[in-house]
Design an enzyme around this catalytic site. Structure first.
Site, PDB file in Angstrom:
ATOM      1  N   SER A  72       0.857  -1.124  -0.040  1.00  0.00           N
ATOM      2  CA  SER A  72       0.049  -0.049  -0.195  1.00  0.00           C
ATOM      3  C   SER A  72       0.752   1.248  -0.093  1.00  0.00           C
ATOM      4  O   SER A  72       0.632   2.282  -0.814  1.00  0.00           O
ATOM      5  CB  SER A  72      -1.084   0.056   1.341  1.00  0.00           C
ATOM      6  OG  SER A  72      -1.905  -1.140   1.224  1.00  0.00           O
ATOM      7  N   ASN A 151      -6.178  -9.278  -7.265  1.00  0.00           N
ATOM      8  CA  ASN A 151      -5.929 -10.027  -6.088  1.00  0.00           C
ATOM      9  C   ASN A 151      -7.445 -10.839  -5.756  1.00  0.00           C
ATOM     10  O   ASN A 151      -7.341 -11.786  -4.809  1.00  0.00           O
ATOM     11  CB  ASN A 151      -5.927  -8.965  -4.828  1.00  0.00           C
ATOM     12  CG  ASN A 151      -6.784  -7.641  -5.047  1.00  0.00           C
ATOM     13  OD1 ASN A 151      -6.833  -6.904  -5.956  1.00  0.00           O
ATOM     14  ND2 ASN A 151      -7.871  -7.211  -4.099  1.00  0.00           N
ATOM     15  N   GLN A 179       0.233  -8.982  -6.298  1.00  0.00           N
ATOM     16  CA  GLN A 179      -0.170 -10.448  -6.311  1.00  0.00           C
ATOM     17  C   GLN A 179       0.973 -11.229  -7.339  1.00  0.00           C
ATOM     18  O   GLN A 179       0.668 -12.349  -7.286  1.00  0.00           O
ATOM     19  CB  GLN A 179      -1.639 -10.382  -6.822  1.00  0.00           C
ATOM     20  CG  GLN A 179      -2.438  -9.791  -5.687  1.00  0.00           C
ATOM     21  CD  GLN A 179      -2.614 -10.798  -4.384  1.00  0.00           C
ATOM     22  OE1 GLN A 179      -2.410 -11.955  -4.493  1.00  0.00           O
ATOM     23  NE2 GLN A 179      -3.109 -10.169  -3.397  1.00  0.00           N
ATOM     24  N   SER A 199       5.039  -6.499  -2.490  1.00  0.00           N
ATOM     25  CA  SER A 199       4.846  -6.760  -0.970  1.00  0.00           C
ATOM     26  C   SER A 199       5.321  -8.311  -0.493  1.00  0.00           C
ATOM     27  O   SER A 199       5.061  -8.999  -1.037  1.00  0.00           O
ATOM     28  CB  SER A 199       3.375  -6.518  -0.781  1.00  0.00           C
ATOM     29  OG  SER A 199       3.358  -6.660   0.520  1.00  0.00           O
ATOM     30  N   ALA A 200       6.386  -8.109   0.330  1.00  0.00           N
ATOM     31  CA  ALA A 200       6.954  -9.286   0.729  1.00  0.00           C
ATOM     32  C   ALA A 200       6.035 -10.301   1.357  1.00  0.00           C
ATOM     33  O   ALA A 200       6.250 -11.424   1.192  1.00  0.00           O
ATOM     34  CB  ALA A 200       8.179  -9.112   1.937  1.00  0.00           C
ATOM     35  N   HIS A 201       4.869 -10.115   2.243  1.00  0.00           N
ATOM     36  CA  HIS A 201       4.164 -10.931   2.558  1.00  0.00           C
ATOM     37  C   HIS A 201       3.365 -11.920   1.617  1.00  0.00           C
ATOM     38  O   HIS A 201       2.593 -12.735   2.199  1.00  0.00           O
ATOM     39  CB  HIS A 201       3.284 -10.443   3.859  1.00  0.00           C
ATOM     40  CG  HIS A 201       2.028  -9.638   3.453  1.00  0.00           C
ATOM     41  ND1 HIS A 201       0.814  -9.914   3.543  1.00  0.00           N
ATOM     42  CD2 HIS A 201       2.057  -8.343   2.849  1.00  0.00           C
ATOM     43  CE1 HIS A 201      -0.083  -9.176   3.016  1.00  0.00           C
ATOM     44  NE2 HIS A 201       0.855  -8.049   2.774  1.00  0.00           N
ATOM     45  N   THR A 237      13.780   4.937   9.508  1.00  0.00           N
ATOM     46  CA  THR A 237      15.045   3.967   9.631  1.00  0.00           C
ATOM     47  C   THR A 237      14.593   2.631   8.828  1.00  0.00           C
ATOM     48  O   THR A 237      13.521   2.134   9.168  1.00  0.00           O
ATOM     49  CB  THR A 237      15.308   3.624  11.201  1.00  0.00           C
ATOM     50  OG1 THR A 237      15.517   5.166  11.698  1.00  0.00           O
ATOM     51  CG2 THR A 237      16.246   2.816  11.477  1.00  0.00           C
ATOM     52  N   CYS A 325     -17.442  -7.210   4.368  1.00  0.00           N
ATOM     53  CA  CYS A 325     -18.759  -6.818   5.202  1.00  0.00           C
ATOM     54  C   CYS A 325     -18.626  -5.709   6.068  1.00  0.00           C
ATOM     55  O   CYS A 325     -17.818  -5.438   6.959  1.00  0.00           O
ATOM     56  CB  CYS A 325     -18.744  -8.223   6.320  1.00  0.00           C
ATOM     57  SG  CYS A 325     -20.137  -8.779   6.648  1.00  0.00           S
TER      58      CYS A 325
HETATM   59  N1  PLP Z   1      -2.082  -4.353  -4.126  1.00  0.00           N
HETATM   60  C1  PLP Z   1      -2.527  -5.522  -4.373  1.00  0.00           C
HETATM   61  C2  PLP Z   1      -3.059  -5.949  -5.789  1.00  0.00           C
HETATM   62  C3  PLP Z   1      -2.877  -6.357  -3.081  1.00  0.00           C
HETATM   63  O1  PLP Z   1      -3.463  -7.676  -3.463  1.00  0.00           O
HETATM   64  C4  PLP Z   1      -2.571  -6.034  -1.923  1.00  0.00           C
HETATM   65  C5  PLP Z   1      -2.896  -6.940  -0.665  1.00  0.00           C
HETATM   66  O2  PLP Z   1      -3.597  -7.614  -0.729  1.00  0.00           O
HETATM   67  C6  PLP Z   1      -2.063  -4.513  -1.756  1.00  0.00           C
HETATM   68  C7  PLP Z   1      -1.694  -3.989  -2.759  1.00  0.00           C
HETATM   69  C8  PLP Z   1      -1.341  -4.001  -0.373  1.00  0.00           C
HETATM   70  O3  PLP Z   1      -0.372  -4.815   0.065  1.00  0.00           O
HETATM   71  P1  PLP Z   1      -0.064  -4.458   1.370  1.00  0.00           P
HETATM   72  O4  PLP Z   1      -0.821  -5.561   2.080  1.00  0.00           O
HETATM   73  O5  PLP Z   1       1.401  -5.067   1.654  1.00  0.00           O
HETATM   74  O6  PLP Z   1      -0.206  -3.237   1.847  1.00  0.00           O
END
Ligand code: PLP
Length: 380
Positions: A72, A151, A179, A199-201, A237, A325
């Protein structure tokens, strides 16, 4: 209860190898990379090593990659940073109707500051129309932002072609690849991408860690003020364990990409074919070819998506409905509405996203459970 996790587009567990690589940077190698004594300088070097590893994978220059706190933030940094730095050239941005809220809400913010946004449509398979994209370009257009992969329905956009259109018209092109990175091998030069968020997660790295690639020729201004970190473009940092974790996770994902893709695609295809055989009145959402290998998004006619998730959860199954929801009301998924589904079907979508650690036994458990649950929930 044993947990069966089928929500890898929401997040992924941290890979044990990733955690191992991160561990020394919490309690032993804890120096601030901005400090000028040795344990600080050492961490600055570590950051640069991981920046180089990731830049090599993405096909960009080391000085074009910025570390952020999440996908994000990368989306915000890129859209706002490019928009405000280029406002003198024009105030028009093109995006699509099926972007993540990190893009859509950033666009809504920019609209308050005088930017005009065109939200282009997708077809019934969830793919943008290149002609419509090109037609919406005008002399004030400065930026196109189209996601690599969706996503909710996993559809993959014609990124190379979008990049070519952008190049032809002298417009910057950003793609939210949160994604896609780690699942698809992306070379930013090959795809004509000017800026990219990740995004790493989403690829077995830690939460709260992201990156933004911004081509060195694109003017942009910082949106987070403070110290001089990240070449003065993003204050804060640096998250050294996070950077090590993200770099390690990306290296692992890319080196195992073929094997993992084959495995999760086989599970996904098995799931889709069994569900299609065993459960009536379903609709498969999104293009079946141009799609992430682990994604299956199916609407079950007459079934409330949120109840479906709750029932699956009672059996230890984690899955997702595209619908949010709020205040007790189930809103239909905007993505499913954008591909033309009626509200009832848009409220009955189930997103299953497979990951590298799923197996056939748990997939069968998921299918058996769904068959029973859907039968019980229909029109209730
Ligand atoms: N963009 C897309 C297409 C995503 O699927 C997501 C998270 O699901 C994000 C942005 C946001 O990533 P983060 O959760 O690292 O903020």
């Amino acid at each position: 209860m044993k947990i069966r996790y089928f929500d890898h587009s929401a997040t992924t567990p941290v890979d044990k190898k990733v955690l191992e690589a991160m561990m020394p940077y919490f309690c032993e190698e804890y120096g601030n990379p901005s400090s000028i004594y040795s344990i600080g300088k050492k961490n600055k070097e570590i950051i640069n090593i991981y920046r180089m590893k990731m830049a090599n994978i993405l096909g960009c220059k080391v000085n074009e990659l910025y570390f952020t706190s999440c996908g994000s933030e990368s989306d915000n940094m890129i859209l706002k940073g490019i928009a405000f730095a280029n406002k003198h050239k024009g105030n028009h941005i093109i995006t699509s109707k099926i972007e993540h809220p990190a893009i859509l809400n950033t666009c809504a913010f920019l609209e308050k500051f005088g930017f005009k946004i065109s939200y282009i449509n997708v077809d019934s398979n969830g793919i943008i129309n290149l002609e419509e994209l090109e037609k919406s370009i005008n002399r004030n257009t400065i930026l196109i932002s189209i996601m690599f992969a969706n996503n909710e329905i996993g559809t993959i956009q014609p990124i190379k072609e979008i990049g070519e259109i952008a190049k032809k018209h002298g417009i910057y092109f950003h793609t939210d690849s949160v994604q896609a990175v780690g699942t698809i091998n992306i070379d930013v030069k090959k795809y004509n991408i000017g800026a990219l968020s990740l995004s790493a997660h989403k690829f077995y790295g830690p939460k709260g860690m992201g990156a933004a690639y911004i081509n060195e020729n694109i003017p942009f201004i910082r949106v987070q003020d403070g110290g001089h970190q990240e070449k003065d473009k993003r204050a804060g940092t640096e998250n050294v364990p996070g950077i090590v974790g993200m770099g390690t996770a990306l290296e692992l994902a890319i080196s195992n990409i073929e094997e993992n893709t084959k495995k999760i695609k086989e599970l996904r295809d098995f799931y889709v074919s069994e569900i299609s055989k065993r459960i009536k009145y379903i609709k498969l959402n999104g293009d079946m070819e141009k799609r992430l290998p682990g994604n299956a998004n199916i609407s079950f006619k007459g079934v409330d998506g949120s109840k479906l998730i709750t029932e699956l959860d009672k059996r230890g199954i984690c899955a997702s409905s595209g619908s949010a929801c709020s205040a007790g009301l189930l809103n239909p998924s905007p993505v499913l509405l954008a591909i033309g589904l009626p509200t009832s079907l848009a409220k009955s979508g189930l997103r299953i996203t497979f990951g590298k650690d799923n197996d056939l036994e748990e997939t069968k458990y998921l299918i058996d459970s769904l068959e029973e649950i859907v039968e019980g929930l229909r029109y209730n």
